[in-house]
Design an enzyme around this catalytic site. Structure first.
Site, PDB file in Angstrom:
ATOM      1  N   ALA A  81      34.650 -18.688   4.410  1.00 34.16           N
ATOM      2  CA  ALA A  81      35.852 -19.296   3.815  1.00 34.16           C
ATOM      3  C   ALA A  81      36.231 -20.521   4.633  1.00 34.16           C
ATOM      4  CB  ALA A  81      37.011 -18.305   3.807  1.00 34.16           C
ATOM      5  N   LYS A  82      37.090 -21.331   4.127  1.00 34.14           N
ATOM      6  CA  LYS A  82      37.659 -22.440   4.908  1.00 34.14           C
ATOM      7  C   LYS A  82      38.965 -22.848   4.244  1.00 34.14           C
ATOM      8  CE  LYS A  82      36.123 -24.895   8.475  1.00 34.14           C
ATOM      9  NZ  LYS A  82      35.117 -24.452   9.452  1.00 34.14           N
TER      10      LYS A  82
END
Ligand SMILES: NC(=O)C1=CN([C@@H]2O[C@H](COP(=O)(O)OP(=O)(O)OC[C@H]3O[C@@H](n4cnc5c(N)ncnc54)[C@H](OP(=O)(O)O)[C@@H]3O)[C@@H](O)[C@H]2O)C=CC1
Ligand SMILES: O=C(O)CCC(=O)C(=O)O
Length: 427
Positions: free
Chosen positions: A114-115
């Site tokens: 994720a980011k």
């Protein structure tokens, strides 16, 4: 081209996302990945765009745009940093999230990638603006994060204090202290000793392994580092410890060089004392043009700032023996193709900078178990995992006679694809 109708793909305007897709296509071809799986992996599982209204110090309300992209939830909760940068957009965050999936795959961590990002220049925030921005963003994405869902950590423009505000905001919502909601927190709040240094430390473990393989002595070797934030500055500290001279460094304000070796302890002191927190003006080095930094002769070049800085324009001019990618995505695929015909030994980002997420994993495990490790144990485990991953990548590269990037991506993508296949396709 990424899958679907380009007009309805919201990520496609980002060159960084296109770069991540091109890498995935290359790997999919090389490992003969099922095309249905490849298409699924090209699009993130879930993305959220939020508006983040913030009361500014002058009384105005400014509205920022924030993103959280979860690329994969196949292997466990999704994991990855939160970036504050002026031009960050949905596609860039999606690319960074995809790379997190491969990185966690190589390291065998039980996470998807994720980011997050907020389009803001953190250097322009005053007084309590950064805290209010962070707390409001946490509120806005609260429905898609959680210790078993998605766990944030620092990235460009964010730090331990930012993570402390997220921890506090989330804990107030759920009604109990929940340190496992973020990693990279201050140690006093359940952070892991050594997390702050982990990415740079991991970079230097990889460099040492590469030096051993290439019969290069670390004493007498020279380094050039782009970026003097968390990753760049710790990398410099650790390089000095193994006897390697750092001869040039750059940050967003400029670049400096001293062929006798920059005194990193004194540079750290200089940076902490000046208002812009910049290396520029350090009296013990000369200023050089930014365009010269990456092509300064050295044994090891460490880009530790931003994406796509090594391109078809400068790849052929690099004068390093080892390229150790501290940053995510510093080398674009055209540059990669050029480097493949040189003797530059590339340590690809998803391996080289994996020390950060690895110690984040240790932090999360400790918070869940409410049992803390000491720094000796953290560093020993970090080293063991980094060297194990380095060896797997090199074995794959030598075994298939391919470059380190393709080897690393193959291992990361295969791990995610394997788990996807085992779980099966829900009708
Ligand atoms: N923090 C972590 O644990 C991890 C970070 N990474 C990656 O490492 C890279 C750096 O992250 P991190 O160190 O955390 O970020 P920081 O915000 O701590 O530092 C970023 C550094 O990059 C410099 N920089 C920004 N823009 C430019 C520019 N245009 N030219 C040259 N230098 C520039 C900054 O300069 P200035 O200070 O002047 O703005 C600063 O020195 C990113 O790619 C990140 O995704 C990867 C794995 C883990
Ligand atoms: O520590 C983490 O969870 C993620 C760090 C990160 O953002 C990265 O590796 O790019």
């Amino acid at each position: 081209m990424p899958p679907g109708n380009p007009a309805s793909n919201p990520f496609i305007s980002s060159p960084t996302y296109l770069m991540a897709c091109q890498q995935l296509r290359n790997v999919a071809r090389a490992i003969q990945l099922d095309s249905g799986v490849a298409e699924r992996l090209m699009l993130p599982k879930r993305s959220q765009i939020v508006s983040v209204p913030v009361r500014m110090e002058d009384g105005r309300t400014e509205v920022f745009v924030g993103y959280r992209v979860q690329h994969s939830l196949t292997s466990g909760p999704s994991k990855g940093g939160l970036r504050y940068a002026k031009n960050v957009d949905l596609g860039e965050v999606a690319a960074l999230a995809m790379w997190m999936s491969w990185k966690c795959g190589i390291m065998n961590l039980p996470y998807g990638g994720a980011k997050g990002g907020i389009a803001v220049d953190p250097a322009e925030l005053r007084g309590g603006e950064k805290e209010r921005l962070t707390r409001r963003f946490t509120d806005e994405i609260q429905n898609i994060i959680g210790p078993r869902v998605d766990v944030m950590a620092p990235d460009m423009g964010t730090d331990e204090q930012t993570m402390a505000w997220i921890y506090d905001t989330y804990s107030m919502k759920v009604g109990y202290a929940c340190p496992e909601i973020v990693t990279g927190k201050p140690v006093e709040l359940g952070g892991c000793v050594g997390r702050k240094e982990a990415t740079g430390r991991g970079v230097v473990y990889c460099i040492s392994e590469a030096f051993d393989e290439l019969n290069i002595k670390s004493e007498g070797a020279t380094a050039v580092v782009q970026g003097f934030g968390n990753v760049g500055s710790v990398t410099c500290d650790e390089l000095v410890k193994i006897g390697t001279k750092v001869v040039a460094i750059g940050d967003r304000y400029g670049s400096i060089r001293n062929d006798r070796g920059i005194n990193i302890a004194r540079l750290n002191e200089y940076v902490s004392r000046n208002e812009r927190k910049t290396i520029v003006g350090f009296p013990e080095a000369e200023a050089i043009p930014d365009a010269e930094l990456l092509i300064t002769p050295c044994t090891v070049l460490v880009p530790a700032a931003m994406e796509r800085v090594i391109t078809a324009e400068n790849a052929g001019k690099l004068k390093c023996r080892v390229l150790a990618e501290g940053a995510n995505g510093p080398t674009d695929p055209e540059a990669d193709a050029i480097l493949a015909n040189t003797d530059v030994f590339v340590i690809p980002d998803i391996l080289c900078n994996a020390g950060g997420v690895t110690v984040s994993y240790f932090e999360w495990v400790q918070d869940l178990a409410q049992f803390m490790w000491d720094e000796e144990e953290v560093n020993a485990q970090l080293k063991k995992l980094m060297l194990g991953a380095f060896k797997r990548v090199r074995d794959e590269a030598k075994g298939r006679k391919i470059g380190n990037r393709l080897a690393a991506l193959s291992l990361g993508v295969q791990k995610v694809a394997r788990e996807k296949n085992k779980r099966g396709l829900y009708p």
